[in-house]
Design an enzyme around this catalytic site. Structure first.
Site, PDB file in Angstrom:
ATOM      1  N   ALA A  71       0.880  -1.172   0.000  1.00 21.26           N
ATOM      2  CA  ALA A  71       0.000   0.000   0.000  1.00 21.26           C
ATOM      3  C   ALA A  71       0.913   1.215   0.000  1.00 21.26           C
ATOM      4  CB  ALA A  71      -0.918   0.000   1.217  1.00 21.26           C
ATOM      5  N   GLY A  73       0.863   4.059  -1.864  1.00 23.63           N
ATOM      6  CA  GLY A  73       0.330   5.411  -2.020  1.00 23.63           C
ATOM      7  C   GLY A  73       0.923   6.157  -3.196  1.00 23.63           C
ATOM      8  N   ASN A 128      -2.981   3.790 -15.725  1.00 28.05           N
ATOM      9  CA  ASN A 128      -3.273   3.031 -14.511  1.00 28.05           C
ATOM     10  C   ASN A 128      -4.642   3.459 -13.992  1.00 28.05           C
ATOM     11  OD1 ASN A 128      -3.347   1.718 -12.079  1.00 28.05           O
ATOM     12  ND2 ASN A 128      -1.581   2.752 -11.188  1.00 28.05           N
ATOM     13  N   CYS A 131      -6.874   3.713  -9.945  1.00 24.66           N
ATOM     14  CA  CYS A 131      -6.677   4.883  -9.097  1.00 24.66           C
ATOM     15  C   CYS A 131      -8.035   5.326  -8.556  1.00 24.66           C
ATOM     16  CB  CYS A 131      -6.084   6.050  -9.896  1.00 24.66           C
ATOM     17  SG  CYS A 131      -4.441   5.777 -10.547  1.00 24.66           S
ATOM     18  N   ILE A 194      -2.778  -8.154 -15.124  1.00 19.41           N
ATOM     19  CA  ILE A 194      -3.662  -7.335 -14.322  1.00 19.41           C
ATOM     20  C   ILE A 194      -2.843  -6.509 -13.327  1.00 19.41           C
ATOM     21  CG2 ILE A 194      -5.750  -8.758 -14.420  1.00 19.41           C
ATOM     22  CD1 ILE A 194      -4.768 -10.203 -11.894  1.00 19.41           C
ATOM     23  N   ASN A 195      -3.508  -5.542 -12.725  1.00 24.13           N
ATOM     24  CA  ASN A 195      -2.923  -4.844 -11.589  1.00 24.13           C
ATOM     25  C   ASN A 195      -3.080  -5.746 -10.367  1.00 24.13           C
ATOM     26  OD1 ASN A 195      -1.981  -2.747  -9.842  1.00 24.13           O
ATOM     27  ND2 ASN A 195      -2.796  -1.241 -11.268  1.00 24.13           N
ATOM     28  N   THR A 196      -2.648  -5.268  -9.220  1.00 28.24           N
ATOM     29  CA  THR A 196      -2.774  -6.051  -7.997  1.00 28.24           C
ATOM     30  C   THR A 196      -4.241  -6.216  -7.603  1.00 28.24           C
ATOM     31  OG1 THR A 196      -2.519  -4.035  -6.693  1.00 28.24           O
ATOM     32  CG2 THR A 196      -0.527  -5.334  -7.122  1.00 28.24           C
ATOM     33  N   GLY A 248       2.542 -12.314 -10.964  1.00 33.75           N
ATOM     34  CA  GLY A 248       3.192 -13.532 -10.499  1.00 33.75           C
ATOM     35  C   GLY A 248       4.136 -14.194 -11.468  1.00 33.75           C
TER      36      GLY A 248
END
Length: 327
Positions: A71, A73, A128, A131, A194-196, A248
């Site tokens: 996280a 930020g 991205n 957000c 993908i993103n997280t 991954g």
């Protein structure tokens, strides 16, 4: 690098299908002592914001089984410093650079795209959309087709014609295919999947959340099955849209799995934190895996898992594991 692994993301030709994932390669300077950055398919920058950001206070990273929760930020120096310091260095290294953009409003995405317009060294722009949208009570752009499309349209309109625009989507959506379709309709030339994925850990010593931001993004091997599923579903709906598969990737076979699902390229992220040589190693292992299966061109493997059972192109040989040697 052999012609076997050449690939393309729309008009962007790449000598290698292995990229870095946004936020995992620093500015590029951190990886440069370990391998020639020119061997990358492309270097994806940390998401660039309009203003400098310090990010969240620590702790903002927590290990989980087979994964990592972060996280951060979105800390960074902002677009001004990026254009003055970081991008020129990448240009000097002759590195194909995908610039990741992060905005908290459609107007901010448009401003960032305008600042990049005409700047040398930008091979592609990655939006991205994971957000928070301040105009929509902080709900993530990537969870709503109209919001994601608006961000993509703003960047597409502000980006120089001919520069690919990629939408980076998050798996935390009711239907990622619907989001992908909306982004492509809005002008995205390709997708990063993908993103997280949002997750959480609690420190059983302090009895409190392990991250100051409470929840964070899950990455690493634990995310790969989700990434494979998302790539497979989106490629089935949009077979002619190039996809960067990420989530991954730690070995050449991980990369091959995403390619078989429908990715034209892959991005290495979390693996870089413990193995800065992961990119050239994954590329070498991928080349070996393709050769072992007599796949002459990476393009022949893209989406191969979608073929009917029993279908094998004439230039591809199903892999046969080595038989055990009898003593």
């Amino acid at each position: 690098m052999s012609d076997r692994v050449r690939t393309a993301l729309g008009p962007l030709e790449l000598p290698s299908p292995v990229l870095t994932a946004a936020g995992c390669g620093g500015t590029g300077r951190e990886l440069a002592p370990f391998f020639d950055l020119g061997r990358l398919g492309a270097f994806t920058t940390t998401s660039v914001t309009a203003q400098p950001r310090a990010g969240r206070p620590t702790p903002r990273v927590a290990e989980t089984p087979s994964g990592l929760l972060t996280a951060m930020g979105m800390p960074g120096p902002g677009i001004e410093t990026f254009l003055e310091r970081d991008l020129p260095w990448l240009v000097e290294q002759d590195v194909r650079t995908i610039v990741s953009l992060a905005g908290h409003s459609v107007e901010e995405f448009a401003e960032l795209a305008h600042r990049l317009r005409g700047v040398p060294g930008v091979a592609a722009v990655e939006v991205n959309v994971a957000c928070p949208n301040v105009a929509d009570r902080g709900r993530m752009f990537a969870r709503h087709p109209a919001a994601a499309a608006a961000a993509i349209r703003a960047v597409r309109d502000g980006t120089r014609p001919g520069t690919p625009v990629l939408a980076k989507l998050a798996p935390d959506a009711t239907d990622i295919v619907t989001i992908a379709l909306a982004c492509v309709d809005a002008g995205a030339d390709g997708l990063t999947l993908i993103n997280t994925m949002e997750g959480m850990a609690i420190d059983t010593g302090t009895l409190r959340p392990a991250l100051t931001g409470v929840s964070g993004g899950l990455s690493g091997p634990a995310l790969r099955p989700v990434a494979v599923r998302c790539v497979y579903q989106v490629h089935a709906a949009l077979p002619h849209t190039p996809i960067i598969g990420t989530g991954g990737v730690a070995t050449g076979l991980d990369a091959l799995e995403l390619i078989l699902a429908g990715a034209s390229a892959v991005a290495v992220g979390t693996a870089l934190f413990h193995d800065p040589l992961a990119v050239p190693r994954v590329l070498r292992e991928l080349e070996e895996a393709l050769a072992a299966r007599r796949i002459e061109r990476l393009a022949d493997a893209v989406g191969l898992a979608h073929r009917p059972a029993g279908f094998v192109p004439p230039q591809v040989r199903p892999h046969e594991p080595e038989k055990e040697r009898t003593p």
